[in-house]
Design an enzyme around this catalytic site. Sequence first.
Site, PDB file in Angstrom:
ATOM      1  N   ASP A   1     -21.769  -8.185  24.853  1.00  0.00           N
ATOM      2  CA  ASP A   1     -21.649  -6.629  24.812  1.00  0.00           C
ATOM      3  C   ASP A   1     -20.429  -5.932  24.167  1.00  0.00           C
ATOM      4  O   ASP A   1     -20.081  -5.033  24.342  1.00  0.00           O
ATOM      5  CB  ASP A   1     -22.025  -6.090  26.389  1.00  0.00           C
ATOM      6  CG  ASP A   1     -20.911  -6.220  27.465  1.00  0.00           C
ATOM      7  OD1 ASP A   1     -19.836  -6.921  26.814  1.00  0.00           O
ATOM      8  OD2 ASP A   1     -20.813  -5.960  28.470  1.00  0.00           O
TER       9      ASP A   1
ATOM     10  N   GLU B   1     -17.324  -6.620  25.574  1.00  0.00           N
ATOM     11  CA  GLU B   1     -16.038  -6.695  26.613  1.00  0.00           C
ATOM     12  C   GLU B   1     -15.247  -7.678  26.396  1.00  0.00           C
ATOM     13  O   GLU B   1     -15.921  -8.890  26.102  1.00  0.00           O
ATOM     14  CB  GLU B   1     -16.643  -6.523  27.913  1.00  0.00           C
ATOM     15  CG  GLU B   1     -17.148  -5.265  28.443  1.00  0.00           C
ATOM     16  CD  GLU B   1     -17.635  -4.993  29.937  1.00  0.00           C
ATOM     17  OE1 GLU B   1     -17.519  -6.059  30.522  1.00  0.00           O
ATOM     18  OE2 GLU B   1     -18.023  -3.853  30.038  1.00  0.00           O
TER      19      GLU B   1
ATOM     20  N   ASP C   1       3.829   6.770  -3.320  1.00  0.00           N
ATOM     21  CA  ASP C   1       3.721   8.229  -2.861  1.00  0.00           C
ATOM     22  C   ASP C   1       5.159   8.496  -2.322  1.00  0.00           C
ATOM     23  O   ASP C   1       5.895   7.859  -2.095  1.00  0.00           O
ATOM     24  CB  ASP C   1       2.588   8.542  -1.849  1.00  0.00           C
ATOM     25  CG  ASP C   1       2.715   7.608  -0.532  1.00  0.00           C
ATOM     26  OD1 ASP C   1       3.969   7.108  -0.229  1.00  0.00           O
ATOM     27  OD2 ASP C   1       1.797   7.230  -0.057  1.00  0.00           O
TER      28      ASP C   1
ATOM     29  N   LYS D   1       0.996  11.407  -4.707  1.00  0.00           N
ATOM     30  CA  LYS D   1      -0.247  11.298  -4.256  1.00  0.00           C
ATOM     31  C   LYS D   1      -0.861  12.128  -3.428  1.00  0.00           C
ATOM     32  O   LYS D   1      -0.148  12.674  -2.410  1.00  0.00           O
ATOM     33  CB  LYS D   1      -0.217   9.767  -3.642  1.00  0.00           C
ATOM     34  CG  LYS D   1      -1.518   8.969  -2.982  1.00  0.00           C
ATOM     35  CD  LYS D   1      -1.215   8.015  -2.300  1.00  0.00           C
ATOM     36  CE  LYS D   1      -1.196   8.184  -0.646  1.00  0.00           C
ATOM     37  NZ  LYS D   1      -1.060   6.857   0.013  1.00  0.00           N
TER      38      LYS D   1
ATOM     39  N   ARG E   1      -3.973  13.031  -0.224  1.00  0.00           N
ATOM     40  CA  ARG E   1      -5.219  12.429   0.187  1.00  0.00           C
ATOM     41  C   ARG E   1      -6.113  13.587   0.571  1.00  0.00           C
ATOM     42  O   ARG E   1      -5.502  14.572   1.354  1.00  0.00           O
ATOM     43  CB  ARG E   1      -4.829  11.535   1.274  1.00  0.00           C
ATOM     44  CG  ARG E   1      -6.062  10.895   1.991  1.00  0.00           C
ATOM     45  CD  ARG E   1      -5.546  10.138   3.063  1.00  0.00           C
ATOM     46  NE  ARG E   1      -4.646   8.704   2.765  1.00  0.00           N
ATOM     47  CZ  ARG E   1      -5.134   7.602   2.489  1.00  0.00           C
ATOM     48  NH1 ARG E   1      -6.489   7.481   2.251  1.00  0.00           N
ATOM     49  NH2 ARG E   1      -4.135   6.522   1.793  1.00  0.00           N
TER      50      ARG E   1
ATOM     51  N   ASP F   1       4.794  -0.697  -0.940  1.00  0.00           N
ATOM     52  CA  ASP F   1       4.309  -0.026   0.249  1.00  0.00           C
ATOM     53  C   ASP F   1       4.384  -0.425   1.722  1.00  0.00           C
ATOM     54  O   ASP F   1       4.663  -1.357   1.629  1.00  0.00           O
ATOM     55  CB  ASP F   1       2.749   0.536  -0.108  1.00  0.00           C
ATOM     56  CG  ASP F   1       2.426   2.037   0.274  1.00  0.00           C
ATOM     57  OD1 ASP F   1       3.163   2.644   0.849  1.00  0.00           O
ATOM     58  OD2 ASP F   1       1.364   2.473  -0.151  1.00  0.00           O
TER      59      ASP F   1
ATOM     60  N   SER G   1      -4.628  -0.987   2.756  1.00  0.00           N
ATOM     61  CA  SER G   1      -5.560  -0.831   3.750  1.00  0.00           C
ATOM     62  C   SER G   1      -6.838  -1.070   2.701  1.00  0.00           C
ATOM     63  O   SER G   1      -7.356  -2.058   2.518  1.00  0.00           O
ATOM     64  CB  SER G   1      -5.620   0.398   4.450  1.00  0.00           C
ATOM     65  OG  SER G   1      -6.707   0.462   5.197  1.00  0.00           O
ATOM     66  N   THR G   2      -7.386   0.118   2.064  1.00  0.00           N
ATOM     67  CA  THR G   2      -8.712   0.052   1.218  1.00  0.00           C
ATOM     68  C   THR G   2      -8.275  -0.439  -0.092  1.00  0.00           C
ATOM     69  O   THR G   2      -9.009  -0.713  -0.883  1.00  0.00           O
ATOM     70  CB  THR G   2      -9.166   1.412   1.276  1.00  0.00           C
ATOM     71  OG1 THR G   2      -8.464   2.279   0.564  1.00  0.00           O
ATOM     72  CG2 THR G   2      -9.922   1.906   2.549  1.00  0.00           C
TER      73      THR G   2
ATOM     74  N   GLY H   1      -6.885   1.698  -2.226  1.00  0.00           N
ATOM     75  CA  GLY H   1      -6.886   2.991  -3.211  1.00  0.00           C
ATOM     76  C   GLY H   1      -5.586   3.406  -3.571  1.00  0.00           C
ATOM     77  O   GLY H   1      -5.330   3.489  -4.730  1.00  0.00           O
TER      78      GLY H   1
HETATM   79  C1  R5P Z   1      -0.065   5.948   3.344  1.00  0.00           C
HETATM   80  O1  R5P Z   1       0.535   6.793   3.323  1.00  0.00           O
HETATM   81  C2  R5P Z   1       0.477   4.713   3.601  1.00  0.00           C
HETATM   82  O2  R5P Z   1       1.577   4.581   3.173  1.00  0.00           O
HETATM   83  C3  R5P Z   1      -0.267   3.525   2.570  1.00  0.00           C
HETATM   84  O3  R5P Z   1      -0.139   3.978   1.315  1.00  0.00           O
HETATM   85  C4  R5P Z   1      -1.749   3.850   2.777  1.00  0.00           C
HETATM   86  O4  R5P Z   1      -2.189   3.701   4.056  1.00  0.00           O
HETATM   87  C5  R5P Z   1      -2.678   2.842   2.323  1.00  0.00           C
HETATM   88  O5  R5P Z   1      -4.066   3.020   2.275  1.00  0.00           O
HETATM   89  P1  R5P Z   1      -4.981   2.680   1.200  1.00  0.00           P
HETATM   90  O6  R5P Z   1      -4.970   1.056   0.763  1.00  0.00           O
HETATM   91  O7  R5P Z   1      -6.419   2.857   1.994  1.00  0.00           O
HETATM   92  O8  R5P Z   1      -4.696   3.463   0.013  1.00  0.00           O
END
Ligand code: R5P
Length: 305
Positions: free
Chosen positions: A37, A39, A169, A192, A194, A219, A223-224, A226
């Site tokens: 489940d 846990e 950014d 940049k 968002r 950076d 994450s993704t 982008g």
């Molecule tokens: C945001 O300000 C962080 O410093 C990264 O630039 C951001 O979290 C990266 O996220 P992603 O890869 O989804 O664009």
Amino acid sequence: MGDTFIIHDDDSNELAEKLSKEAGFKKANYNRTIYPDGETKVRLSEDITESDVILIKRMYPEINRNIVELMMLVENLDSKHNAIHLVLPYLPYARQDKEFLHGEIISIKSLLNVLSHFNVKSVITFDMHSIAIKSMSKINITNVSAIKPLAKYIKEAFKLANPMVISPDKGAEERAKSFASILGCSYVVLEKNRNRETGEVVTKRKDIGAINFEAIIVDDMVSTGGSMANAAAIAKQNGASKVFAVFTHALLINDAAKKLYSAGVDYIISSNTIINDYQKVDIAEEIADAIGLESSTHIKNVILQ
Ligand code: R5P
């Protein structure tokens, strides 16, 4: 107080081994069982009481499960009168460090506040999303940076003729600045934005003002992909001969790495705050320094293959 223990799971075995060997700390581990489940059950290998405890916890992937485990470990160690020092190489929920839209809960503040109800003396983390988080925490946070070892790695592994550091950014400007100073080159900052509802990022095109240059985009995390992909595309439009994507935390969700290569990135380079396929820099020495181990210089900054 009794002995000092380093507590870790299998993911941090190597790191715990390096730290305990240099400082003579005792090692204890914990393991988990995840039930159907969802846990999770945590089991400690030692009954630790009235000691100093350094708990190493990697919080990614499966952030929410890791938070539940962290809470269980901290509560248990606190109930046995231990003084707890947390090593969280990647601090999750740190991007929600403001009420961007009315009613949003400041996630990182909630997380740190809950931890502060236990005997947590300090948190060591890396390249925290924003330094402002320190002022909203009742627990002392040491924010270590992997930027210096990453820059040293690039300097030594690639003899670049005309590097130019790019910050994707405004928020990453200080990191880009210190990276560029180690390389002895200039840096530029992109703009940049968002969309706070959809999460979509748009980066403004910019004339970088350099020719025949190698772009190093720096950076805190990918994450993704982008933000990094947008910056890479701008570097290519400006004629960069090579593009390096360099960052501390490799979340690299789904096809993020593919996205970076498609946007023109030639090299992906990160630290091992999160275990990943692109780690070139080991964070052990920085953690030893932050803990205050006199012998930390003996923990060599390993360049991982
Ligand atoms: C945001 O300000 C962080 O410093 C990264 O630039 C951001 O979290 C990266 O996220 P992603 O890869 O989804 O664009």
